[in-house]
Design an enzyme around this catalytic site. Structure first.
Site, PDB file in Angstrom:
ATOM      1  N   CYS A  77       0.796  -1.233   0.000  1.00 33.34           N
ATOM      2  CA  CYS A  77       0.000   0.000   0.000  1.00 33.34           C
ATOM      3  C   CYS A  77       0.828   1.283   0.000  1.00 33.34           C
ATOM      4  CB  CYS A  77      -0.995   0.012   1.159  1.00 33.34           C
ATOM      5  SG  CYS A  77      -0.317   0.298   2.801  1.00 33.34           S
ATOM      6  N   HIS A 116      -2.608   1.348   7.449  1.00 31.82           N
ATOM      7  CA  HIS A 116      -2.892   1.475   6.018  1.00 31.82           C
ATOM      8  C   HIS A 116      -2.737   2.931   5.584  1.00 31.82           C
ATOM      9  CE1 HIS A 116      -4.420   0.649   2.104  1.00 31.82           C
ATOM     10  NE2 HIS A 116      -5.466   1.438   2.242  1.00 31.82           N
ATOM     11  N   ASP A 133      -7.374   5.436  -3.322  1.00 29.62           N
ATOM     12  CA  ASP A 133      -6.606   4.379  -2.666  1.00 29.62           C
ATOM     13  C   ASP A 133      -6.388   3.248  -3.665  1.00 29.62           C
ATOM     14  OD1 ASP A 133      -5.454   2.469  -1.085  1.00 29.62           O
ATOM     15  OD2 ASP A 133      -7.113   2.291   0.327  1.00 29.62           O
TER      16      ASP A 133
END
Length: 296
Positions: A77, A116, A133
């Site tokens: 991520c 995250h 995202d």
């Protein structure tokens, strides 16, 4: 607003070729959604560096070298979203880095740490910020950026999402991204999950976040922790994902899981390293670095 990354014209050209984007290069909502979708379908989610004992670099030049010019690698991520942040800034968008608590399967938001990374994107001339995202990677991940608006259902490239508020301790509003899972799909609705109408599936909480800005040094620390902590899933087993127009693929350890938009799930267990390398090459488009052990 301080820049999170710094990409030049050549870097931007290379990135747009990598994701196959031939549309406009302007800071508007259509470009944001289009680039977001193209990125999610072109660059896989993978944790091969942490699995090899290497902390992934978040330096702009290294992100371009690995995820863009390398051609057959992906990242997790922090790499994905730091790369997208730099691209969006180069296109003229405003970007704020956010942290989120992944709450898939959790009973309470507070049970999970902020590990995250997501992006809050400002579109010139649009009063609404957007949530972007490209680094979540799960079947419930966003495929396109969505406006930061509560209690509105969004249809992003075939997936259904909504943002809701949830109670918590603290001065800032807590936002929860929920994904709609079709009937028959597996998974626990978890924190802030709610049932849909009969036969229509369920809303499943994905992650929770506030709009507190975070900076690159914050993610350098979080990135190091997730890549090196022996209790982190990303340092102990292979975790690779890819979304296409008709399915989502996940390799979680030896288990290969294929999820379709109608909720159909197929899975099988890979038997050895040779098969795992073949699957990553053919199904995920990933060239596995020499010396990487995929199946413990």
């Amino acid at each position: 607003m301080p820049e999170t990354t710094a990409f030049g014209p050549d870097d931007l050209d290379s990135y747009l070729r990598r994701i196959g984007w031939e549309g406009e290069r302007r800071a508007d909502a259509a470009t944001l959604r289009g680039v977001h979708l193209a990125h999610t379908r072109a660059i896989p989610f993978e944790n091969l560096d942490p699995l090899r004992g290497t902390v992934p670099s978040l330096v702009p030049a290294d992100l371009i070298a690995k995820l863009v010019r390398g051609g057959r690698r992906g990242g997790y991520c922090y790499e994905h979203n730091m790369l997208l942040a730099g691209v969006l800034e180069a296109l003229g968008f405003g970007v704020t880095l956010l942290t989120a608590r992944v709450v898939v399967g959790a009973r309470r938001v507070e049970d999970r740490p902020r590990t995250h990374m997501a992006l809050l994107v400002e579109v010139p001339g649009d009063p609404r910020p957007y949530l972007a995202d490209v680094g979540f990677g799960a079947p419930g991940a966003l495929l396109e950026a969505v406006p930061l608006t509560a209690d509105v259902e969004f249809h992003d490239a075939g997936r259904r999402h909504r943002l809701v508020h949830a109670p918590h301790r603290g001065p800032l509003e807590l936002w929860v991204l929920q994904a709609h899972a079709a009937s028959g799909a597996s998974g626990d609705s978890g924190a802030a999950g709610t049932s849909g109408a009969s036969g229509e599936g369920v809303w499943q909480a994905q992650y929770a976040f506030t709009l507190e800005p975070f900076e690159r040094p914050d993610f350098e620390v979080i990135n190091w922790h997730i890549a090196t902590n022996p209790r982190s899933p990303f340092s102990s087993r292979v975790y690779v994902q890819r979304s296409t127009a008709d399915r989502h693929l996940l390799l979680n350890g030896p288990l290969l899981i294929e999820t379709h938009p109608d909720g159909t799930v197929k899975q099988r267990e890979l038997t050895d390293e040779t098969e795992a390398r073949r699957v990553l090459d053919e199904e995920f488009g990933i060239a596995v670095p020499d010396g990487t052990r995929l199946l413990a």
